[in-house]
Design an enzyme around this catalytic site. Structure first.
Site, PDB file in Angstrom:
ATOM      1  N   GLU A   1      48.211  13.869  20.062  1.00 30.19           N
ATOM      2  CA  GLU A   1      48.632  15.111  19.393  1.00 30.19           C
ATOM      3  C   GLU A   1      49.123  16.032  20.496  1.00 30.19           C
ATOM      4  O   GLU A   1      48.368  16.370  21.405  1.00 30.19           O
ATOM      5  CB  GLU A   1      47.459  15.702  18.620  1.00 30.19           C
TER       6      GLU A   1
ATOM      7  N   GLU B   1      58.028  24.506  23.115  1.00 32.83           N
ATOM      8  CA  GLU B   1      56.758  25.171  22.837  1.00 32.83           C
ATOM      9  C   GLU B   1      56.363  26.076  24.003  1.00 32.83           C
ATOM     10  O   GLU B   1      56.461  25.683  25.168  1.00 32.83           O
ATOM     11  CB  GLU B   1      55.651  24.138  22.606  1.00 32.83           C
TER      12      GLU B   1
ATOM     13  N   LYS C   1      37.188  10.675  28.841  1.00 33.27           N
ATOM     14  CA  LYS C   1      37.601  11.277  30.101  1.00 33.27           C
ATOM     15  C   LYS C   1      37.554  12.780  29.880  1.00 33.27           C
ATOM     16  O   LYS C   1      38.346  13.350  29.145  1.00 33.27           O
ATOM     17  CB  LYS C   1      39.008  10.804  30.479  1.00 33.27           C
TER      18      LYS C   1
ATOM     19  N   GLY D   1      50.792  13.318  27.043  1.00 33.34           N
ATOM     20  CA  GLY D   1      50.730  12.315  25.990  1.00 33.34           C
ATOM     21  C   GLY D   1      51.763  11.226  26.166  1.00 33.34           C
ATOM     22  O   GLY D   1      51.467  10.035  26.009  1.00 33.34           O
TER      23      GLY D   1
ATOM     24  N   CYS E   1      47.056  24.590  18.670  1.00 37.19           N
ATOM     25  CA  CYS E   1      48.212  23.701  18.501  1.00 37.19           C
ATOM     26  C   CYS E   1      48.982  24.030  17.238  1.00 37.19           C
ATOM     27  O   CYS E   1      50.128  23.604  17.079  1.00 37.19           O
ATOM     28  CB  CYS E   1      47.761  22.249  18.491  1.00 37.19           C
TER      29      CYS E   1
ATOM     30  N   GLY F   1      46.746  17.166  23.843  1.00 37.72           N
ATOM     31  CA  GLY F   1      47.165  17.884  25.038  1.00 37.72           C
ATOM     32  C   GLY F   1      48.662  18.090  25.064  1.00 37.72           C
ATOM     33  O   GLY F   1      49.308  18.212  24.021  1.00 37.72           O
ATOM     34  N   SER F   2      49.219  18.098  26.251  1.00 39.04           N
ATOM     35  CA  SER F   2      50.632  18.413  26.421  1.00 39.04           C
ATOM     36  C   SER F   2      51.516  17.225  26.055  1.00 39.04           C
ATOM     37  O   SER F   2      51.093  16.070  26.071  1.00 39.04           O
ATOM     38  CB  SER F   2      50.909  18.810  27.874  1.00 39.04           C
ATOM     39  N   ARG F   3      52.757  17.544  25.759  1.00 41.88           N
ATOM     40  CA  ARG F   3      53.743  16.490  25.490  1.00 41.88           C
ATOM     41  C   ARG F   3      53.910  15.589  26.713  1.00 41.88           C
ATOM     42  O   ARG F   3      53.961  14.353  26.585  1.00 41.88           O
ATOM     43  CB  ARG F   3      55.071  17.136  25.109  1.00 41.88           C
ATOM     44  N   ARG F   4      53.986  16.195  27.866  1.00 43.16           N
ATOM     45  CA  ARG F   4      54.173  15.411  29.090  1.00 43.16           C
ATOM     46  C   ARG F   4      53.014  14.443  29.308  1.00 43.16           C
ATOM     47  O   ARG F   4      53.224  13.263  29.608  1.00 43.16           O
ATOM     48  CB  ARG F   4      54.310  16.356  30.286  1.00 43.16           C
TER      49      ARG F   4
END
Length: 530
Positions: free
Chosen positions: A265, A392, A184, A246, A302, A241-244
């Site tokens: 990650e 972060e 994607k 992931g 990162c 990508g972002s925590r949200r």
């Protein structure tokens, strides 16, 4: 190679009909041609069906054929030449030299996995020969090898448009394992993604791979990415990508009737420890090195050093002055997307306006799309008390935490979530303190480094680019280096099968000449006779 905005599904180029998206020139905010058509659920179903159909054929390709396919992908990426570099620079705002270096890293990563496949060690071939004479019960013949888990969904990252994107580490390691891949594409660089996707498509055709070994989808919303993870034919997910983002994919994968792993990650602030002897001796030397790492690529790594921990005193204040001077001299830099820039500005403002935080310096002003570096400071007690200070901020901002003593520094470290990296700067006199801290550092990070900064991630056999949550979703894994292949493999044991019916990697005589363990002992690579 003309960009058409088409989806790449197997060996076909298909116009997506589910909305459109344009790349945005990072430096100007202007849309770029062509429009990329979003994939529909029907397109997704076609890609997943092709991947599922291709799986058994692809995973049973010879090791040499699979390695040659990976090498061919690298050749076709290099053959794109300046077209790839120029499009990537426009879409991301990253400098040409950085993109050229990242292209080399991407191709080198493919070559590493090709070498790994040729060696065959990733199969982890193990043989426990039968012992019919064993008392009181005979021992059966047991043999084990790793096989590919199945089709893998890969989500391209915004900040590494080549090395963590369409042909990046997730794709390379999944293909090396024998897994078809559906990518994607990230909406920040669809043109770059399309060019690299065409290179993979051409390599697959050249090497005679099954059509469904690779597909590339564009998504004008979040619908297709979510549906891709939920599709029962997908058996694992790679995400950077972002925590949200992931965590959202993790929840979708866990809620499936057949849950699957998501190797995400996500978030890390990568502490830098300035231990007392090193700080006393080298504060003036460490400060510009730190700021160079902080501002590299507009801080969009990162592994960016977003936190500095040290015992307060004259040496730390001298470090702060030197680092602040370097930050003030740092030019503003274009960020990858307007959204990333806006998020960075919000993050810096939240820190700057916090009652317990002091703004030490900001970099030179730029235009509305450029980021200014920021250096801030707070006390250890405030940092421990206010969890929002541990969030972060993606970009060239770092927070210095002033600790009254080494015990408090230890408490600050204990308060942290999982990290990708922790860097310690030390001199000879710091060895006892570092030794005392190391067990805690090992619990907190996937990579511990000394007298350096985490922004360089070597692609090799001993690299770990991972860490405890929220650095990654699975602390046992790495997304960079040879061990990344392990995410997309699973072991299968074979009991008392006739030799002729066994996979070649675990047959007696070792016809593939791959590494084998017999009764747990490495066997000679030349053919053996079990």
């Amino acid at each position: 190679m003309q960009l058409t905005g088409h989806l790449l599904i197997g060996q076909s180029a298909i116009a997506g009909q589910n909305g459109t998206l344009h790349a945005i020139a990072a430096a100007t905010g202007e849309p770029l041609d062509p429009a990329f058509g979003g994939a529909s659920l029907h397109d997704l179903d076609t890609a997943c069906a092709l991947a599922d159909d291709a799986f058994d054929t692809y995973r049973d390709t010879s090791l040499e054929a699979r390695a040659a396919f990976l090498d061919a992908i690298g050749r076709h990426i290099m053959a794109l030449g300046d077209e790839l570099i120029e499009r990537c620079v426009i879409e991301t705002g990253l400098p040409r030299a950085r993109i050229e270096g990242e292209r080399g890293r991407t191709v080198g990563q493919l070559a590493l996995f090709a070498s790994l496949v040729r060696d065959g060690g990733f199969l982890d071939a193990r043989i426990d020969p039968a012992r019919p004479e064993r008392k009181p019960l005979p021992r059966v013949d047991l043999r084990l090898r790793n096989i590919a888990v199945g089709p893998v969904a890969v989500f391209g990252a915004s900040n590494f448009p080549l090395a963590f994107s369409v042909a990046g580490g997730d794709t390379a390691s999944a293909l090396a394992a024998g897994c078809p891949v559906i990518v994607k594409a990230h909406s920040a660089h669809p043109g770059t993604s399309a060019l690299v996707g065409r290179a993979i498509q051409q390599a697959a055709r050249e090497c005679g791979m099954p059509a469904g070994v690779f597909s590339l989808l564009f998504d004008a919303s979040r619908e297709i990415g979510q549906a891709l993870v939920a599709d029962p034919r997908i058996k694992a997910v790679g995400f950077t990508g972002s925590r949200r983002g992931g965590v959202a994919l993790m929840h979708i994968a866990a809620a499936r009737p057949e849950p699957i792993p998501v190797y995400a990650e996500m978030s890390s602030i990568n502490p830098v420890l300035l231990l007392p002897a090193a700080l006393d001796a080298r504060h003036d030397a460490i400060a510009p090195q730190f700021v160079a790492s902080l501002t590299l690529g507009a801080g969009q790594f990162c592994t960016n050093p977003g936190l500095v921990l040290a015992v307060d005193g004259p040496a730390l204040r001298a470090f702060e002055e030197a680092a602040a001077a370097a930050v003030r001299a740092a030019p503003a830099q274009t960020m990858l997307t307007p959204h990333i820039h806006a998020s960075y500005e919000q993050g810096v403002a939240a820190l700057r306006d916090h009652a317990a935080v002091e703004l030490l310096a900001q970099g030179a002003e730029g235009n509305r799309l450029q980021a200014r570096a920021a250096l801030l400071a707070t006390s250890a007690e405030a940092f421990i008390t206010h969890p929002e200070l541990r969030d972060e901020v993606f970009g060239p901002a770092s927070l210095i935490v002033r600790c009254p003593d080494a015990d408090t520094l230890h408490r600050v470290l204990k308060s942290l979530e999982g990290q990708l990296t922790i860097a310690a700067h030390l001199a000879d006199g710091d060895a006892p303190l570092f030794a005392a801290l190391r067990p805690l550092l090992e619990r907190k990070a996937g990579r511990i480094l000394v007298n350096g900064f985490g922004t360089g991630v070597e692609v090799g056999h001993a690299m770990v680019h991972g860490g405890p949550f929220p650095a990654t979703s699975d602390t046992r894994t790495t997304s960079v280096g040879a061990r990344a292949i392990e995410r997309f493999l699973r072991p299968v044991s074979y009991q008392d099968l006739p030799d002729a019916l066994l996979p070649e990697a675990i047959r007696s005589g070792n016809p593939l000449n791959v590494p084998q363990r017999i009764d747990g002992v490495p066997a000679p690579r030349e053919a053996n006779h079990v």
